[in-house]
Design an enzyme around this catalytic site. Structure first.
Site, PDB file in Angstrom:
ATOM      1  N   ARG A  88       0.865  -1.187   0.000  1.00  0.00           N
ATOM      2  CA  ARG A  88       0.000   0.000   0.000  1.00  0.00           C
ATOM      3  C   ARG A  88       0.900   1.235   0.000  1.00  0.00           C
ATOM      4  NH1 ARG A  88      -5.296  -0.522   2.086  1.00  0.00           N
ATOM      5  NH2 ARG A  88      -5.691   1.460   1.052  1.00  0.00           N
ATOM      6  N   GLN A 185     -16.437   1.045   4.630  1.00  0.00           N
ATOM      7  CA  GLN A 185     -15.795   0.837   5.937  1.00  0.00           C
ATOM      8  C   GLN A 185     -16.606   1.450   7.071  1.00  0.00           C
ATOM      9  OE1 GLN A 185     -14.159   2.003   3.182  1.00  0.00           O
ATOM     10  NE2 GLN A 185     -12.015   1.385   3.189  1.00  0.00           N
ATOM     11  N   ASP A 226      -3.911   8.997   7.011  1.00  0.00           N
ATOM     12  CA  ASP A 226      -2.942   8.020   6.526  1.00  0.00           C
ATOM     13  C   ASP A 226      -1.566   8.637   6.301  1.00  0.00           C
ATOM     14  OD1 ASP A 226      -4.355   5.235   5.576  1.00  0.00           O
ATOM     15  OD2 ASP A 226      -5.742   6.916   5.637  1.00  0.00           O
ATOM     16  N   ASN A 236      -6.344  11.315   3.804  1.00  0.00           N
ATOM     17  CA  ASN A 236      -7.223  10.376   4.501  1.00  0.00           C
ATOM     18  C   ASN A 236      -8.159   9.772   3.465  1.00  0.00           C
ATOM     19  OD1 ASN A 236      -8.077   9.164   7.040  1.00  0.00           O
ATOM     20  ND2 ASN A 236      -9.965  10.336   6.806  1.00  0.00           N
TER      21      ASN A 236
END
Length: 338
Positions: A88, A185, A226, A236
């Protein structure tokens, strides 16, 4: 059991001595299934496939992936680390954790201790951030986006940790969670955590956020991150930027909650953050069933960048930065500080 512990009952990453056991977040909320990873390659695939997600949890899982590589084939440790790095690209915690593990060397026992320290420190940081963030609240409702709770961390959560602390302290009466397309999510994971831990929560469509803000039902938007750049710009989950714009228009406060490992002082501003593009197919269906006409195309960035000018507070375990800018970030996160 303390009031905080009553609202903190989930752990998603478990080290079992010879394998890493991950709660498969793709199957929540209907199946609580764990996947065992016995190699660094399997951990990397689990990260890429979103079995485990959330910036801190990704870093923790990757650290244990390095342990598995050292146990299985120490001579292949460098290649295993490269494979984990590529899983990632946006979450800086992944790179931070792997850099920290590389600094230990190849001794498996020492690597186990370091990976466990990374996991333990994250849980302690989350509890501290919960305390600091909750102190900023003054009652009422909050809106959150994506999942920033125990599932995304070592436990307790970042933004959801603030919500847990705020609710336990009587400073939050209602939580609203955006569904967070395309992987849902918020709907699948955040609502699962909030309902399980008995925190009053309502799900909203992502597109209902501005209408909710105008109603006066929420006073804060609380999100994770993030990657946070040196000037306070924050990457984010996609959809965060538009929430910040709407919050500013409606007079709401906007809080970013993330551990200091998410801060990347080497990235000058948000324009330098690598935004991950995922498979367009993720947008063309739900739960494996196609919902869009054949031949349709899609664009699927999974993060966006919120400018620091739209953020009222960045909360880390080191402290709170109000109205973040380059000077405030430098004061708290310059090398050698804290």
């Amino acid at each position: 059991m303390s009031e905080l512990d009553r609202h903190d009952t989930i752990r998603a990453v478990h080290w079992r001595g010879d394998r890493l056991s991950l709660l498969d977040q793709r199957r929540l909320p209907f199946e609580e299934t764990f996947i065992d990873c016995r190699s660094a390659a399997e951990v990397a695939q689990a990260i890429k496939d979103l079995v485990v997600r959330g910036a801190p949890a990704i870093g923790i899982a990757a650290a244990w992936g390095v342990v598995l590589a050292a146990q299985n084939d120490p001579l292949a440790l460098d290649q295993a680390t490269r494979t984990l790095r590529a899983s990632r690209p946006t979450a800086v915690n992944l790179m931070w954790a792997l850099d920290r593990m590389q600094g230990i060397g190849s001794d498996a026992a020492a690597l186990v201790r370091e990976a466990q320290a990374i996991q333990d420190e994250d849980l302690a940081a989350n509890r501290r951030m919960g305390e600091l963030g909750a102190a900023l609240l003054d009652g009422g409702g909050v809106l959150t986006h994506c999942n920033t709770g125990s599932l995304a961390t070592a436990g307790f959560g970042t933004a959801l940790g603030v919500i847990r602390s705020g609710y336990a302290a009587g400073k939050i009466s209602q939580v609203y969670a955006g569904e967070t397309r395309p992987w849902l999510q918020g709907a699948r994971l955040t609502m699962y955590e909030l309902v399980r831990d008995a925190i009053p929560a309502k799900l909203i469509a992502d597109s209902a956020a501005a209408h909710l803000m105008r109603s006066g039902a929420v006073q804060w938007v609380i999100v994770g991150a993030d990657r946070i750049a040196a000037n306070g710009d924050t990457a984010n989950k996609i959809g965060t930027y538009q929430l910040a714009i709407a919050a500013r228009h409606h007079g709401l406060k906007f809080m970013v909650v993330a551990p200091s490992s998410t801060v990347d002082m080497a990235t000058v501003d948000g324009s330098a953050i690598d935004i991950e593009l995922r498979d367009p197919q993720e947008l063309l269906g739900i739960g494996g069933r196609r919902t869009v006409v054949d031949g349709a195309q899609a664009w699927n960035p999974v993060f966006d960048v919120t400018p620091a000018s739209l953020i009222d507070a960045i909360v880390t375990e080191r402290g709170v930065i109000h109205h973040p800018d380059r000077h405030a970030m430098q004061a708290l996160f310059a090398p050698g500080h804290g």
